[in-house]
Design a protein around this motif. Sequence first.
Motif, PDB file in Angstrom:
ATOM      1  N   ALA A 163       0.826  -1.207   0.000  1.00 52.29           N
ATOM      2  CA  ALA A 163       0.000   0.000   0.000  1.00 52.29           C
ATOM      3  C   ALA A 163       0.863   1.260   0.000  1.00 52.29           C
ATOM      4  N   MET A 164       1.910   1.249   0.801  1.00 54.61           N
ATOM      5  CA  MET A 164       2.822   2.394   0.831  1.00 54.61           C
ATOM      6  C   MET A 164       3.500   2.594  -0.523  1.00 54.61           C
ATOM      7  N   ALA A 165       3.883   1.500  -1.155  1.00 53.48           N
ATOM      8  CA  ALA A 165       4.530   1.598  -2.465  1.00 53.48           C
ATOM      9  C   ALA A 165       3.611   2.287  -3.466  1.00 53.48           C
ATOM     10  N   ALA A 166       2.336   1.914  -3.460  1.00 53.53           N
ATOM     11  CA  ALA A 166       1.379   2.527  -4.374  1.00 53.53           C
ATOM     12  C   ALA A 166       1.148   4.004  -4.047  1.00 53.53           C
ATOM     13  N   ASP A 167       1.108   4.316  -2.766  1.00 51.06           N
ATOM     14  CA  ASP A 167       0.815   5.685  -2.351  1.00 51.06           C
ATOM     15  C   ASP A 167       1.945   6.657  -2.670  1.00 51.06           C
ATOM     16  N   VAL A 236       9.971  -1.339  -7.242  1.00 51.01           N
ATOM     17  CA  VAL A 236       8.997  -0.698  -6.350  1.00 51.01           C
ATOM     18  C   VAL A 236       7.906  -1.716  -6.025  1.00 51.01           C
ATOM     19  N   GLY A 237       7.532  -1.810  -4.766  1.00 54.40           N
ATOM     20  CA  GLY A 237       6.460  -2.718  -4.377  1.00 54.40           C
ATOM     21  C   GLY A 237       6.862  -4.177  -4.410  1.00 54.40           C
ATOM     22  N   ALA A 238       8.153  -4.459  -4.351  1.00 55.16           N
ATOM     23  CA  ALA A 238       8.632  -5.840  -4.320  1.00 55.16           C
ATOM     24  C   ALA A 238       8.807  -6.288  -2.871  1.00 55.16           C
ATOM     25  N   VAL A 239       8.512  -7.551  -2.621  1.00 57.09           N
ATOM     26  CA  VAL A 239       8.791  -8.155  -1.317  1.00 57.09           C
ATOM     27  C   VAL A 239       9.701  -9.347  -1.596  1.00 57.09           C
ATOM     28  N   LEU A 240      10.966  -9.179  -1.254  1.00 59.83           N
ATOM     29  CA  LEU A 240      11.995 -10.143  -1.608  1.00 59.83           C
ATOM     30  C   LEU A 240      12.169 -11.167  -0.502  1.00 59.83           C
ATOM     31  N   ALA A 241      11.974 -12.431  -0.834  1.00 61.55           N
ATOM     32  CA  ALA A 241      12.174 -13.512   0.135  1.00 61.55           C
ATOM     33  C   ALA A 241      13.659 -13.842   0.244  1.00 61.55           C
ATOM     34  N   VAL A 242      14.151 -13.871   1.473  1.00 58.94           N
ATOM     35  CA  VAL A 242      15.537 -14.278   1.744  1.00 58.94           C
ATOM     36  C   VAL A 242      15.433 -15.435   2.732  1.00 58.94           C
ATOM     37  N   ASP A 243      15.058 -16.602   2.204  1.00 58.48           N
ATOM     38  CA  ASP A 243      14.612 -17.685   3.078  1.00 58.48           C
ATOM     39  C   ASP A 243      15.075 -19.063   2.627  1.00 58.48           C
ATOM     40  N   GLY A 244      16.088 -19.101   1.766  1.00 60.88           N
ATOM     41  CA  GLY A 244      16.568 -20.390   1.301  1.00 60.88           C
ATOM     42  C   GLY A 244      15.560 -21.166   0.481  1.00 60.88           C
ATOM     43  N   GLY A 245      14.563 -20.465  -0.070  1.00 60.48           N
ATOM     44  CA  GLY A 245      13.551 -21.117  -0.894  1.00 60.48           C
ATOM     45  C   GLY A 245      12.305 -21.545  -0.159  1.00 60.48           C
TER      46      GLY A 245
END
Length: 258
Positions: A163-167, A236-245
């Motif tokens: 939501a923040m990314a869009a705003d 912008v608006g990406a949520v990057l997983a750093v979780d070994g898959g």
Amino acid sequence: MTSAPAGEYDGLVAIVTGGASGIGAAIAQELHDRGATVAVLDLDPAGAPDGTHGFAVDVTDDAAVRRAVDQVVADHGRLDVVVNNAGIGATGTVEDNSDDQWRAVLEVNVLGVVRVSRAALPYLRRSPAAAIVNVGSIAASAGLPNRALYSASKGAVQALTLAMAADHVRDGVRVNGVNPGTVDTPFVERLLASADEPDVERVRLEARQPHQRLVTPQEVAGAVAYLAGPAAASTVGAVLAVDGGMAGLRPHPQITRR
């Protein structure tokens, strides 16, 4: 040691909340190593990395947050990057945590992001390289056992990030998120210490991540530094997983033959 381009963050000023220990300290160190001037906002900033600037701040206190953000800008003349990392954990099913515990966790994990971002945005809009990165968790989407309250708070952080990314994209402020898996931090060490069989529990935590180990704080810091940096100007608006898959992979289980 960083593999970042030399001077990537030269001239930029960053705030990292919860930056005096664990993931936050690794992020503060990484941004500092890449050339940023880094202010650490933490309940106890004594552990802030050398070369950073510590501020004793409780993110549940709006006035204290605003004073600290204003002071960072007064000291350094600008603000370019905010990393909302401050957070607290909770264990238990939906039956186990009291209303007061729910309020306490949401005050830090969700409203803390709101308060710091709200105070920072007027300054970020003036920056030519403005970025916010919210640190969430694999718990936002994975359905982990005995993490109802914590998962709810991190699910809210993920939704808030989008939501923040869009705003704010049209304001020139990029907002992204990072969702770490289980990270080898003092918080996890405390969880393990409270388990009936700490060694067995560590093996379980490692095994549920497809790469079969805990994530390091430095790996999360590298992802944050990428998302917050000028090189990621179109992210912008990406949520990057750093979780070994863990979020998306379902490898074949390892079977021991008898």
